[in-house]
Design a protein around this motif. Structure first.
Motif, PDB file in Angstrom:
ATOM      1  N   VAL A 125     -82.479  34.370 -12.446  1.00  0.00           N
ATOM      2  CA  VAL A 125     -83.587  33.981 -12.438  1.00  0.00           C
ATOM      3  C   VAL A 125     -84.345  35.025 -11.950  1.00  0.00           C
ATOM      4  N   PHE A 126     -83.987  35.828 -10.823  1.00  0.00           N
ATOM      5  CA  PHE A 126     -84.782  36.694 -10.582  1.00  0.00           C
ATOM      6  C   PHE A 126     -84.583  38.298 -10.668  1.00  0.00           C
ATOM      7  N   ASP A 127     -83.267  38.254 -12.085  1.00  0.00           N
ATOM      8  CA  ASP A 127     -83.189  40.223 -13.039  1.00  0.00           C
ATOM      9  C   ASP A 127     -82.665  41.467 -11.964  1.00  0.00           C
ATOM     10  N   VAL A 128     -82.197  40.548 -10.568  1.00  0.00           N
ATOM     11  CA  VAL A 128     -81.382  41.606 -10.201  1.00  0.00           C
ATOM     12  C   VAL A 128     -80.396  42.145 -10.412  1.00  0.00           C
ATOM     13  N   PRO A 129     -80.157  43.965 -10.619  1.00  0.00           N
ATOM     14  CA  PRO A 129     -78.953  45.028 -11.051  1.00  0.00           C
ATOM     15  C   PRO A 129     -77.757  44.400 -10.978  1.00  0.00           C
ATOM     16  N   TYR A 130     -77.217  44.498 -11.397  1.00  0.00           N
ATOM     17  CA  TYR A 130     -75.820  44.243 -11.047  1.00  0.00           C
ATOM     18  C   TYR A 130     -75.294  44.941 -10.079  1.00  0.00           C
ATOM     19  N   GLY A 131     -75.427  46.280  -9.820  1.00  0.00           N
ATOM     20  CA  GLY A 131     -75.155  46.816  -8.985  1.00  0.00           C
ATOM     21  C   GLY A 131     -75.977  46.471  -7.362  1.00  0.00           C
ATOM     22  N   GLU A 132     -76.765  45.674  -7.104  1.00  0.00           N
ATOM     23  CA  GLU A 132     -77.162  45.529  -6.067  1.00  0.00           C
ATOM     24  C   GLU A 132     -76.332  43.747  -5.763  1.00  0.00           C
ATOM     25  N   ILE A 133     -76.541  43.207  -6.987  1.00  0.00           N
ATOM     26  CA  ILE A 133     -75.646  41.643  -6.936  1.00  0.00           C
ATOM     27  C   ILE A 133     -74.170  42.003  -6.641  1.00  0.00           C
ATOM     28  N   ALA A 134     -73.723  42.618  -6.815  1.00  0.00           N
ATOM     29  CA  ALA A 134     -72.071  43.694  -6.744  1.00  0.00           C
ATOM     30  C   ALA A 134     -72.459  44.006  -4.805  1.00  0.00           C
ATOM     31  N   GLU A 135     -72.950  44.812  -4.505  1.00  0.00           N
ATOM     32  CA  GLU A 135     -72.994  44.723  -2.813  1.00  0.00           C
ATOM     33  C   GLU A 135     -73.842  43.306  -1.980  1.00  0.00           C
ATOM     34  N   ALA A 136     -74.463  42.520  -2.522  1.00  0.00           N
ATOM     35  CA  ALA A 136     -74.674  41.082  -2.344  1.00  0.00           C
ATOM     36  C   ALA A 136     -72.854  40.975  -1.453  1.00  0.00           C
ATOM     37  N   VAL A 137     -72.343  40.240  -3.099  1.00  0.00           N
ATOM     38  CA  VAL A 137     -71.965  39.098  -3.265  1.00  0.00           C
ATOM     39  C   VAL A 137     -70.175  39.515  -2.611  1.00  0.00           C
TER      40      VAL A 137
END
Length: 289
Positions: A125-137
C-alpha cells in the motif's frame, strides 16, 4: 513563519497506516497518541527522514497493539468486522488506497498474522522499502521479502477477482438500498449472487447473527424480515472506506453496510451494527498515502 511539526504534517498518513494494520479507528487513534508521546521525546536533529521515522514508530506501536487485540478478538461475541469509516469521494480517486481500506480487503487482512499484515500494508500500500520495513518489524530485509511474498499470495487468493468501477458499485448499492427500504424480496434476489455471504457484527451489544448467512435465498429472507420488524427504516447512500456503501437507520439506530460486487452481483455483505464501531459515520476521516 513557523514550520509545522512533521507529526502534524503526516498525521493522515500515520492514521491510515495504523488503521490498515489494526482495522479499528479507535485503536489507530490510541496508537497515534502513543507515537506522539514518543516523538515528543526524540532529538529531532538525529532524525534524517521524519516521515519514514514516524511510519516505523507507528508500525511498531500498531504491532504491539495488534498482538494484544488478537486475544481480545478471540473473546469477541459473534463475528468481528473492521470499524467502518465515512470517507469523502476523494479517497476513491486513489484506486489502490481505496481498495486497501475497503471492508473486503480489511477482512482479508484479518486472516494474516500481525507481522505479515504489517509487512503487506507497508510494502503493497505504502511502497516502503524492504530495509525500512525490516527495521520496523524487527526482521532482516531478506526475511521481510519472503514474508511479503507469502502475504501477497495469501491476499491474492482471497480478494475479489474483478475490480468494478465506482459507477457500477454505486448503481448496485442504490438498488440494494431501495430494495431493502421497500422490502422487495424479488429485487433483492435479482442483485445477489447465488452464493452470496452476509456477515453481521453486533459485538454482543445489539442483535446480530453469531455466524454468517450463506445463499441468496436465505440472505434475502433475512433482509426482508429486518424490513418487516421495524417501524421506520431509512437508507442513505454514503462513502465508506473509499467505496460507495450504505447507512441504514432501523428505528433511528444506525447500521453500516458495505457490499462486494462482482460481475454486477453482490457477493459479500458486511453489516456493522455494534454501536461502538459506528462513531465515525458523521464526519469523513482523512486517509492518505
Amino acid at each position: 513563519m513557523t514550520v509545522e511539526d512533521p507529526f502534524v504534517t503526516h498525521r493522515s498518513l500515520l492514521f491510515t497506516v495504523a488503521y490498515e494494520i489494526l482495522g479499528s479507528a479507535a485503536d489507530a487513534e490510541d496508537v497515534l497518541q502513543e507515537s506522539w508521546l514518543r516523538w515528543a521525546d526524540v532529538d529531532r536533529a538525529e532524525v534524517r527522514d521524519p516521515r519514514s521515522y514516524l511510519v516505523r514508530t507507528v508500525t511498531r506501536q500498531s504491532l504491539n497493539r495488534l498482538r494484544t487485540l488478537s486475544r481480545r478478538r478471540e473473546e469477541y461475541v459473534g463475528e468481528w468486522l473492521p470499524e467502518p469509516l465515512l470517507t469523502s469521494p476523494d479517497v476513491a480517486e486513489d484506486v489502490e488506497l481505496a481498495e486497501s481500506v475497503s471492508m473486503a480487503m480489511l477482512t482479508v487482512l484479518e486472516t494474516l498474522g500481525p507481522t505479515e499484515r504489517a509487512v503487506f500494508v507497508l510494502r503493497e500500500v505504502f511502497d516502503v522499502p524492504y530495509g525500512e520495513i525490516a527495521e520496523a518489524v524487527g526482521k532482516t530485509a531478506a526475511a521481510v521479502r519472503q514474508i511479503a511474498r507469502r502475504a501477497r499470495e495469501h491476499v491474492a487468493a482471497r480478494q475479489p477477482r474483478v475490480r468494478v468501477s465506482r459507477s457500477e458499485q454505486r448503481a448496485v448499492v442504490e438498488r440494494f438500498l431501495e430494495a431493502l427500504r421497500t422490502g422487495q424480496l424479488r429485487e433483492l434476489l435479482e442483485i445477489m449472487a447465488p452464493d452470496v455471504v452476509m456477515i453481521t457484527d453486533g459485538g454482543g451489544v445489539v442483535a446480530a447473527a453469531p455466524t454468517p448467512f450463506h445463499g441468496a435465498g436465505l440472505v434475502a429472507e433475512v433482509l426482508a424480515g429486518a424490513h418487516r420488524s421495524v417501524v421506520t427504516l431509512e437508507t442513505t447512500p454514503v462513502w465508506l472506506n473509499g467505496t460507495p456503501a450504505g447507512r441504514i437507520d432501523f428505528d433511528g439506530e444506525p447500521t453500516a453496510v458495505s457490499l462486494t460486487v462482482e460481475n454486477g452481483l453482490i457477493t459479500r455483505i458486511y453489516v456493522v451494527r455494534n454501536p461502538h464501531k459506528l462513531t465515525r459515520l458523521d464526519e469523513p476521516s482523512e486517509l492518505s498515502r
